[in-house]
Write an enzyme that holds these catalytic residues in place. Structure first.
Site, PDB file in Angstrom:
ATOM      1  N   SER A 153       0.829  -1.206   0.000  1.00 15.72           N
ATOM      2  CA  SER A 153       0.000   0.000   0.000  1.00 15.72           C
ATOM      3  C   SER A 153       0.862   1.254   0.000  1.00 15.72           C
ATOM      4  O   SER A 153       0.586   2.215  -0.726  1.00 15.72           O
ATOM      5  CB  SER A 153      -0.927  -0.008   1.218  1.00 15.72           C
ATOM      6  N   TYR A 198      -6.909  -0.745   4.079  1.00 13.95           N
ATOM      7  CA  TYR A 198      -6.072   0.182   3.314  1.00 13.95           C
ATOM      8  C   TYR A 198      -4.587  -0.066   3.564  1.00 13.95           C
ATOM      9  O   TYR A 198      -3.762   0.834   3.526  1.00 13.95           O
ATOM     10  CB  TYR A 198      -6.434   1.626   3.657  1.00 13.95           C
ATOM     11  N   TRP A 244       2.726   1.561  -3.392  1.00 18.93           N
ATOM     12  CA  TRP A 244       1.773   1.849  -4.464  1.00 18.93           C
ATOM     13  C   TRP A 244       1.445   3.339  -4.512  1.00 18.93           C
ATOM     14  O   TRP A 244       1.262   3.911  -5.588  1.00 18.93           O
ATOM     15  CB  TRP A 244       0.508   1.021  -4.246  1.00 18.93           C
ATOM     16  N   HIS A 245       1.380   3.980  -3.361  1.00 28.67           N
ATOM     17  CA  HIS A 245       1.080   5.409  -3.325  1.00 28.67           C
ATOM     18  C   HIS A 245       2.251   6.249  -3.811  1.00 28.67           C
ATOM     19  O   HIS A 245       2.047   7.325  -4.383  1.00 28.67           O
ATOM     20  CB  HIS A 245       0.702   5.836  -1.902  1.00 28.67           C
ATOM     21  N   GLY A 246       3.464   5.808  -3.570  1.00 31.98           N
ATOM     22  CA  GLY A 246       4.626   6.574  -3.991  1.00 31.98           C
ATOM     23  C   GLY A 246       5.679   6.614  -2.907  1.00 31.98           C
ATOM     24  O   GLY A 246       5.633   5.845  -1.943  1.00 31.98           O
TER      25      GLY A 246
END
Length: 560
Positions: free
Chosen positions: A387, A525, A390-392
């Site tokens: 997670s 999340y 994936w966001h950065g």
């Protein structure tokens, strides 16, 4: 980019105070509605034509002669006609072709993981490139690539499931298994489905296949044919104009509210000198409103994209066999009311970016765990890392994730220890005074996340710590004191009181959706359900491994 297409966007952006790219992005979402309307009207008996429409759409070039036409896909028009993202086409092609080839030619149980590493690695390169450019207002390809990573990594798992014996699969895996590799035309249509290209929602290939073949709209066995959703002419796709327009109206409403409030509450306000002139209570209020204003943009974007998917028919979820009411929430990505009214961390996170939650659960958390075993520390950690990556790679993301995981643990302990005192032990119904508990838990949850998401908005560590310091680190201090409280003898004492109270009821308190949030160990999340238990489990695994090696070493010495 088409000639002169940027001029009107730059003009309007100057009036509204937004960036031209943001306005063009909203325009692409709105253009998806007429395109989706045309797509829906292509005969059901011609799925190949639907794919071709998604991939290739005739478009007259601006300034061209009467006989000159350029063939653009709708998605390509968005990428290069509006944004000049020629490199974006290359990026999406690399991810898509790479994932398809891996699924087609790599055999064995590691195929999905090879695909996942390839896709995440490719995304990470572009995330870092975006971070080095440092222009958050500009639209680049990473948003579309994030959606594609979810779709294509799930596709690899679905293909792998299709190669396994059915008795080894769960019901979810059976439903979504891909037993035969799709044609390149079907796969390209799935990848380039324009209503969800830039911002999602993501969906599995099986959903796309059932939609384009119209089997999605068949009534389940045993359902009264009179309950069939109304359609036009010979189409199987039900009428979806009204729910789609309601979604569009909601999306535009959120966007307009965002534009209005962003003039009062913008991220740079938190780091400016003006912010320090306010008292503590007003600073906290402004911090909350900045987060709320940022969320409005996502509410609007996701509502608009979902509405276009509904108009195309892909949002169809089925018909209620009793009432005949049609559900159009197959691709719902956010529940704004669920987020803003959340009284606990699980409800807050569970109603946000719901498709990403589903992807993390079904294709990371449950896939890391070996068959026959329950998910544990490794599954939670893998989901958390996925997670985050994936966001950065902005440090603010990781700061927010770490704090949120501890807040979630503290919140669970509070609910376990205090909520039962507001529930009637005989009826399992809320007592009259539970309204005070609800208000307090809502206020604490919202303010805690207002503090936590600030680094997610500000991105950098200096800005994040500056803003946190200006509100005296209230969430960090509250979490630390709460953690210390539940690590003290106070927790066993409180749990003893809870046991005595619930023990008076026959069979204890009934399980509800709210109490399920206390017992679930699955991450939401990507956040671990209970970091302290996960760490204890990790230490137990390490000890067990060391003891096993010691026994093995002693056995080797004895045999010698």
């Amino acid at each position: 980019m088409l000639p002169h297409i940027n001029t009107p966007f730059a003009y309007v952006a100057g009036i509204l105070g937004a960036s031209p790219d943001e306005l063009k992005l909203i325009t692409s979402f709105l253009l998806s509605y007429p395109f989706a309307g045309v797509l829906k009207r292509i005969p059901d008996s011609k799925p190949a034509l639907k794919n071709l429409f998604i991939i290739w759409q005739g478009h007259r070039a601006v300034g061209a002669s009467a006989n000159d036409f350029f063939l653009f896909s709708v998605s390509s028009f968005y990428l290069v006609g509006l944004f000049d993202l020629w490199g974006g086409i290359r990026t999406l092609a690399i991810s898509s072709i790479g994932a398809y080839c891996i699924a087609a030619y790599v055999q064995g149980p590691f195929m999905p993981w090879i695909g996942f590493v390839f896709l995440m690695g490719h995304l990470s390169v572009n995330q870092l490139a975006r971070q080095f450019v440092g222009d958050p207002g500009a639209v680049d390809i990473t948003g579309a690539q994030m959606v594609l990573v979810m779709k294509l990594s799930a596709f690899c798992w679905n293909v792998a499931d299709g190669r396994q014996p059915e008795h080894e699969l769960s019901d979810f895996q059976k439903e979504r298994a891909v037993k035969q590799l799709p044609s390149l035309l079907n796969f390209a249509g799935y990848v380039l489905f324009f209503p969800s290209l830039f911002a999602g929602p993501a969906f599995d290939y099986v959903d796309y296949k059932r939609w384009i073949e119209c089997t999605m709209f068949d009534l389940p066995a045993g359902v009264d044919p009179s309950k069939r959703a109304p359609t036009k002419k010979a189409r199987k796709i039900p009428r979806s104009g009204t729910p789609a327009m309601w979604k569009a109206a909601a999306g535009l409403g959120w966007i307009l509210l965002f534009l209005k409030l962003s003039g009062w509450y913008w991220p740079d306000l938190l780091t400016g000198d003006e912010y320090t002139t306010y008292g503590f209570a007003r600073r906290v209020f402004i911090l909350h409103m900045v987060g709320f204003t940022v969320r409005l943009k996502y509410y609007g974007v996701w509502a608009l994209t979902e509405g276009a998917c509904i108009l195309s028919g892909l949002g169809y979820k089925g018909v209620d066999p009793v009432t005949g009411k049609i559900a159009w929430d197959r691709l719902c990505n956010v529940n704004p009311w669920g987020v803003e009214s959340a009284q606990n961390t699980r409800a807050y996170l569970g109603n946000w970016n719901m498709n990403t939650n589903s992807w993390l659960r079904n294709y990371i958390y449950l896939r890391v765990t070996p068959k026959g075993k329950k998910p544990g520390f490794r599954a939670s950690m893998a989901t958390f890392v996925t997670s985050a990556f994936w966001h950065g790679f902005y440090p603010g993301y990781y700061l927010a994730f770490v704090l949120a995981s501890f807040i979630q643990t503290v919140a669970k302990n509070f609910r376990r220890c205090f909520r039962p005192f507001f529930i009637n032990t005989k009826t399992s119904q809320p007592m009259p005074n539970k309204i005070y508990y609800d208000i307090f838990s809502w206020l604490v949850t919202q303010l805690a996340f207002s503090f936590t998401v600030a680094p997610f908005i500000l991105l950098t560590l200096p800005a994040s710590f500056l803003v946190w310091a200006r509100v005296y680190f209230y969430a960090v201090i509250g979490t630390a004191f709460s953690t210390a409280f539940f690590a003290s003898p106070a927790k066993p004492y409180m749990m003893k009181m809870v046991s005595e109270r619930t023990g008076k009821a026959a069979g204890g308190l009934k399980r509800t959706e709210s109490t399920e949030s206390l017992t679930s160990k699955e991450p939401v999340y990507g956040l671990p359900g209970d970091p302290s238990k996960d760490l204890d489990e990790a230490m137990s695994e390490v000890r067990a491994e060391m003891e096993a090696r010691q026994r093995k070493g002693k056995g080797t010495v004895m045999t010698q």
